[in-house]
Write a protein that holds these residues in place. Structure first.
Motif, PDB file in Angstrom:
ATOM      1  N   TYR A   1      39.229  50.725  42.658  1.00 41.73           N
ATOM      2  CA  TYR A   1      37.957  50.179  43.497  1.00 41.73           C
ATOM      3  C   TYR A   1      37.483  51.132  44.560  1.00 41.73           C
ATOM      4  O   TYR A   1      36.415  51.516  45.495  1.00 41.73           O
ATOM      5  N   GLY A   2      38.486  52.203  45.000  1.00 38.69           N
ATOM      6  CA  GLY A   2      38.027  52.739  46.043  1.00 38.69           C
ATOM      7  C   GLY A   2      37.266  54.478  45.900  1.00 38.69           C
ATOM      8  O   GLY A   2      38.243  54.869  47.005  1.00 38.69           O
ATOM      9  N   GLN A   3      37.990  54.534  45.006  1.00 39.40           N
ATOM     10  CA  GLN A   3      37.026  56.028  44.662  1.00 39.40           C
ATOM     11  C   GLN A   3      35.851  56.373  45.030  1.00 39.40           C
ATOM     12  O   GLN A   3      35.601  57.355  45.094  1.00 39.40           O
ATOM     13  N   SER A   4      34.628  55.319  44.824  1.00 40.02           N
ATOM     14  CA  SER A   4      33.519  55.944  45.951  1.00 40.02           C
ATOM     15  C   SER A   4      33.533  55.356  46.979  1.00 40.02           C
ATOM     16  O   SER A   4      33.211  54.490  47.783  1.00 40.02           O
ATOM     17  N   ARG A   5      33.271  56.135  47.964  1.00 34.26           N
ATOM     18  CA  ARG A   5      33.033  55.610  49.393  1.00 34.26           C
ATOM     19  C   ARG A   5      32.483  55.245  49.797  1.00 34.26           C
ATOM     20  O   ARG A   5      31.736  54.288  50.199  1.00 34.26           O
ATOM     21  N   SER A   6      30.601  54.994  48.940  1.00 33.15           N
ATOM     22  CA  SER A   6      29.361  54.239  49.403  1.00 33.15           C
ATOM     23  C   SER A   6      29.550  53.100  48.939  1.00 33.15           C
ATOM     24  O   SER A   6      28.505  52.264  49.224  1.00 33.15           O
ATOM     25  N   ARG A   7      30.313  52.898  47.768  1.00 39.36           N
ATOM     26  CA  ARG A   7      30.288  51.140  46.896  1.00 39.36           C
ATOM     27  C   ARG A   7      31.854  50.993  48.108  1.00 39.36           C
ATOM     28  O   ARG A   7      32.481  49.701  47.080  1.00 39.36           O
ATOM     29  N   LYS A   8      32.453  50.608  49.108  1.00 38.01           N
ATOM     30  CA  LYS A   8      33.272  49.909  49.167  1.00 38.01           C
ATOM     31  C   LYS A   8      32.933  50.547  51.648  1.00 38.01           C
ATOM     32  O   LYS A   8      32.510  51.047  51.547  1.00 38.01           O
ATOM     33  N   LEU A   9      33.916  49.549  51.524  1.00 36.12           N
ATOM     34  CA  LEU A   9      34.344  49.156  53.222  1.00 36.12           C
ATOM     35  C   LEU A   9      35.224  48.097  53.525  1.00 36.12           C
ATOM     36  O   LEU A   9      35.783  47.516  53.033  1.00 36.12           O
ATOM     37  N   TYR A  10      35.421  48.973  54.608  1.00 38.80           N
ATOM     38  CA  TYR A  10      37.168  48.547  55.546  1.00 38.80           C
ATOM     39  C   TYR A  10      36.654  47.792  56.791  1.00 38.80           C
ATOM     40  O   TYR A  10      35.739  48.067  57.667  1.00 38.80           O
ATOM     41  N   MET A  11      36.827  46.741  56.263  1.00 38.35           N
ATOM     42  CA  MET A  11      36.566  46.170  57.802  1.00 38.35           C
ATOM     43  C   MET A  11      36.423  46.602  59.617  1.00 38.35           C
ATOM     44  O   MET A  11      36.391  46.096  59.997  1.00 38.35           O
ATOM     45  N   GLU A  12      37.989  47.273  59.360  1.00 31.72           N
ATOM     46  CA  GLU A  12      38.289  47.226  60.910  1.00 31.72           C
ATOM     47  C   GLU A  12      37.673  48.403  61.040  1.00 31.72           C
ATOM     48  O   GLU A  12      37.709  48.543  62.349  1.00 31.72           O
TER      49      GLU A  12
END
Length: 761
Positions: A443-454
């Motif tokens: 799931y982490g290949q698209s920068r615009s379709r993920k977020l990291y909480m921190e």
């Protein structure tokens, strides 16, 4: 037993059969013109045969396996058999007439019949039809009326429990049936006869069949539903006031260089998956709950859906669950199917056709088809069937699936399932998990379709710390009296690394310091000296537990780890009592004054011995009917771990050895749970609503059953004590059922065969 709606439909169908057949053998039923040819004669006889056969089939009972029938139901079955015999005889005549197709010139069926039968036989047939009508008179139909009303009331009640989208439909159905019964009543008074019109009965039959349809829908929804489906979502703390607004904002988030609107962009786009990730305790589940509940989520998703109906479904994996379904693939699919079908019950026949036909035809009683009969493969096929209907039905779904890392299997098992769920262009999926390698790859290949909480939650942490401290009177006074006031909030936020749970624990420590009148300098020192990781923080808490509380602390944590389900707060009060307390205790309801006092006591004691690692929450996910009981506080204040990371920490070998060393010699968590639950059952209200199969007392008995099963015969001392407790529980259940005016046997205590062996954590 035959349900009232089935009985009503059957009675109506029998009357329709009698009416049609009586007209058929009378002189009033014309057959065809005498000038018609043999082919036309043959077709008309074929039509009569089909109509007669269909009416006879409808007049027959829906299943030959109906048992425990009442005398009234036995009458319906007998009348249905009589209709079938009449039908068979007339069908034989029709077949003979079709073979003798050269005989033409009949103007009515009675003329044709007289060519085969003597008048005596025809009169006997009419007498049999009259007898059926005499037996099935208005009195029987009127007796059904009350039963049908009660059945409709129960349908409405079950619809509310299952949250199915049939409330209006059931209300309309009840109104229609009432109108037809009233219409029939007026006809009875008008003609002073025990008969009614065929048209009214036909309408009643159709209404009864519709009611059976709604009932079948509810049975299948019940088949998919499982206890604890909503527990994880309900027990997640609501987001702190005014936190997480960035998820819906379009401005650039300070310090990240990322657009806060990317989640919004995903919702309105055709992209099917979004991933929320972050460290343990960073607030992923809280954000997922916040997004799921927010109106802006539905508003933006509706833009994607366009003119289609837009529906959101959720599932929150829960690795700490004592049951298997909340952390399994099967639980995920059953929950998603349940939510889809309760909102669109018309899809149920497409999704589960075999189960649908079994219920609608009454070939399978509900008790014979258990929810564990549906295998994962069958559930997946049902989902595929629904997916294939979405385009034509103009429906779009968005699934919010939290905690993929809490799935009980391997990540590479759940990832393909998530992909399968989102394979339809009419379905979007938002998932959350820890940043494990497998999830990063998937799931982490698209920068615009993920977020990291921190990367986003620093403003939320700052707001939480500031709001909490500034509400404390001592902190306010310190700010006013100190010449210089260091920014404690910034110190906490800088050290947090985006882990909200760590911040929560630090703030609790600061509040403890404020209650001890710590100076600002000492508060700063607290922050510097506190461990910087959750595991170190948990270990530090155990290092500072008062020696006096060590045994009690060990017992409470071991019981909470071992419990088959989350236990009521009141049970923990009984856990502290002497070993034979439950056996000696009288069977007598506890007063609300004592109940509230003990609940208050236990909250403070848990805080003293567990230092906030266990929390008390009101179980909002419990059955709505049980929640409305006057003494629901006895059962719905539950105790569980503050966070999954606490449980993960406690099941490590080092901590298990520590807790076992602190516990008293020969301690058995299973036995202690059984003792506590016996005591709580003995002091529960002695009223019928607490004792029904899904009632709170029966649930406590069921939990006890599983924990009796966990005590090994090799542990001779505890095994002997458990047998004494089993006998005491049986006697207690019999006494409180008798006090509640309930007859029949106490639910079986066959724990050795009905309860699975529970493994120690």
């Amino acid at each position: 037993m035959m349900d009232p709606l089935t009985a009503l439909a059957l009675a109506s169908n029998i009357v329709q059969f009698v009416d049609f057949t009586s007209k058929l053998i009378s002189t009033t039923h014309s057959l065809y013109a005498s000038t018609s040819g043999a082919k036309a004669e043959h077709l008309e006889l074929e039509l009569l045969a089909n109509t007669l056969r269909s009416l006879a089939d409808d007049a027959a009972p829906p299943s030959q396996r109906i048992k425990n029938v009442s005398s009234e139901e036995s009458t319906f079955i007998e009348l249905g058999d009589m209709c079938r015999r009449v039908s068979d005889e007339l069908l034989t005549v029709l077949q003979s007439l079709r073979v003798k197709g050269s005989h033409r010139g009949w103007t009515s069926f009675i003329q044709a019949l007289r060519s085969e039968w003597k008048q005596k036989e025809i009169s006997a047939l009419q007498a049999r039809l009259d007898r059926i009508g005499d037996i099935l008179n208005a009195k029987i139909l009127k007796n059904l009326q009350i039963k049908v009303y009660l059945e409709l009331k129960d349908l409405n009640k079950q619809n509310t429990r299952l949250q199915a989208a049939r409330a209006h439909d059931i209300e309309v159905l009840a109104s229609d049936i009432q109108a037809k019964f009233e219409e029939m009543g007026q006809e009875f008074e008008k003609i002073h006869e025990q008969t009614t019109t065929t048209e009214s009965l036909k309408q009643l039959s159709l209404a009864a069949k519709q009611g059976r349809t709604y009932s079948a829908e509810q049975q299948i929804l019940d088949l998919l539903h499982f206890e604890g489906m909503e527990n994880r979502h309900a027990n997640i703390r609501p987001a702190h006031d005014k936190t997480f607004p960035w998820i819906f904002e379009s401005s650039t988030t300070p310090g990240s260089g990322r657009s806060g609107s990317e989640f919004v962009e995903w919702m309105v786009s055709e992209d099917n998956l979004y991933w929320i990730s972050g460290k343990p305790g960073s607030g992923k589940s809280t954000l997922m709950k916040y997004v799921w509940n927010h109106d802006l989520t539905r508003m933006n998703l509706q833009k994607w859906a366009g003119g289609s109906q837009m529906v959101v479904c959720k599932f929150f994996f829960w690795t700490a669950s004592r049951a298997e379904l909340p952390k399994s693939q099967e639980g995920l699919i059953r929950s998603i199917l349940y939510q889809m079908l309760r909102q669109f019950p018309d899809l149920i026949p497409h999704a589960l056709p075999s189960e649908w036909h079994a219920y609608i035809l009454r070939d399978l009683a509900p008790s014979r088809l258990r929810n564990d009969d549906l295998q994962l493969s069958e559930l997946l096929v049902a989902f595929e069937r629904i997916s294939s209907q979405l385009v034509t039905k103009n429906i779009k779904f968005c699934f919010f699936i939290d905690g993929l890392d809490e799935y009980s299997g391997k990540p590479n098992e759940i990832i393909p399932l998530i992909e399968a769920l989102g394979s339809s262009p009419n379905i979007k999926t938002c998932v959350s998990s820890r940043p494990w390698n497998e999830f990063e790859k998937a799931y982490g290949q698209s920068r615009s379709r993920k977020l990291y909480m921190e990367e986003f939650n620093r403003p939320d942490i700052e707001r939480y710390v500031r709001d909490t401290l500034e509400k404390d009177p001592t902190y306010q006074e310190l700010q006013e009296m100190e010449d210089t006031t260091p920014d404690l909030v910034k110190d906490v936020v800088d050290a947090s690394s985006g882990v909200f749970l760590w911040v929560y624990l630090v703030v609790q420590s600061l509040l403890d310091g404020l209650s001890n009148e710590d100076s600002i300098a000492n508060l700063q020192r607290r922050i510097r000296q506190l461990p910087k990781t959750l595991k170190e923080f948990f270990r530090s808490i155990f290092n500072h537990i008062d020696e006096f509380y060590m045994e009690q602390t060990a017992h409470v944590f071991l019981v909470t780890l071992r419990a088959n389900q989350t236990l009521p707060l009141l049970s923990y009060w009984f856990i502290e009592q002497e070993d034979d307390f439950a056996i000696k205790l009288e069977v007598q309801p506890l007063s609300m004054q004592k109940t509230n006092f003990r609940l208050k006591q236990m909250r403070k004691r848990l805080n003293a011995c567990c230092k906030g690692l266990l929390e008390v929450q009101f179980d909002e996910a419990s059955d709505n009917e049980n929640a409305s009981l006057s003494s629901s506080v006895l059962f719905q204040w539950k105790v569980d771990f503050l966070h999954r990371t606490v449980r993960d920490f406690l099941i490590e070998k080092e901590m298990q050895d520590l807790l076992t060393g602190w516990a008293k010699s020969g301690f058995s968590a299973d036995l202690m749970i059984c003792q506590a639950l016996l005591a709580q059952i003995k002091t529960s209200p002695q009223e019928a609503e607490y004792l029904h199969p899904d009632g709170p007392v029966e649930k406590l008995r069921s939990i006890s059953c599983c924990h009796f099963r966990g005590i090994e015969p090799a542990d001779e001392q505890n095994w002997t004590r458990s047998l004494t407790l089993v006998d005491a529980l049986k006697e207690t259940m019999q006494r409180i059922r008798a006090a509640a005016g309930l007859s029949g046997e106490t639910p079986a205590m066959k724990f050795l065969t009905t309860c699975p062996q529970e493994k120690s954590p």
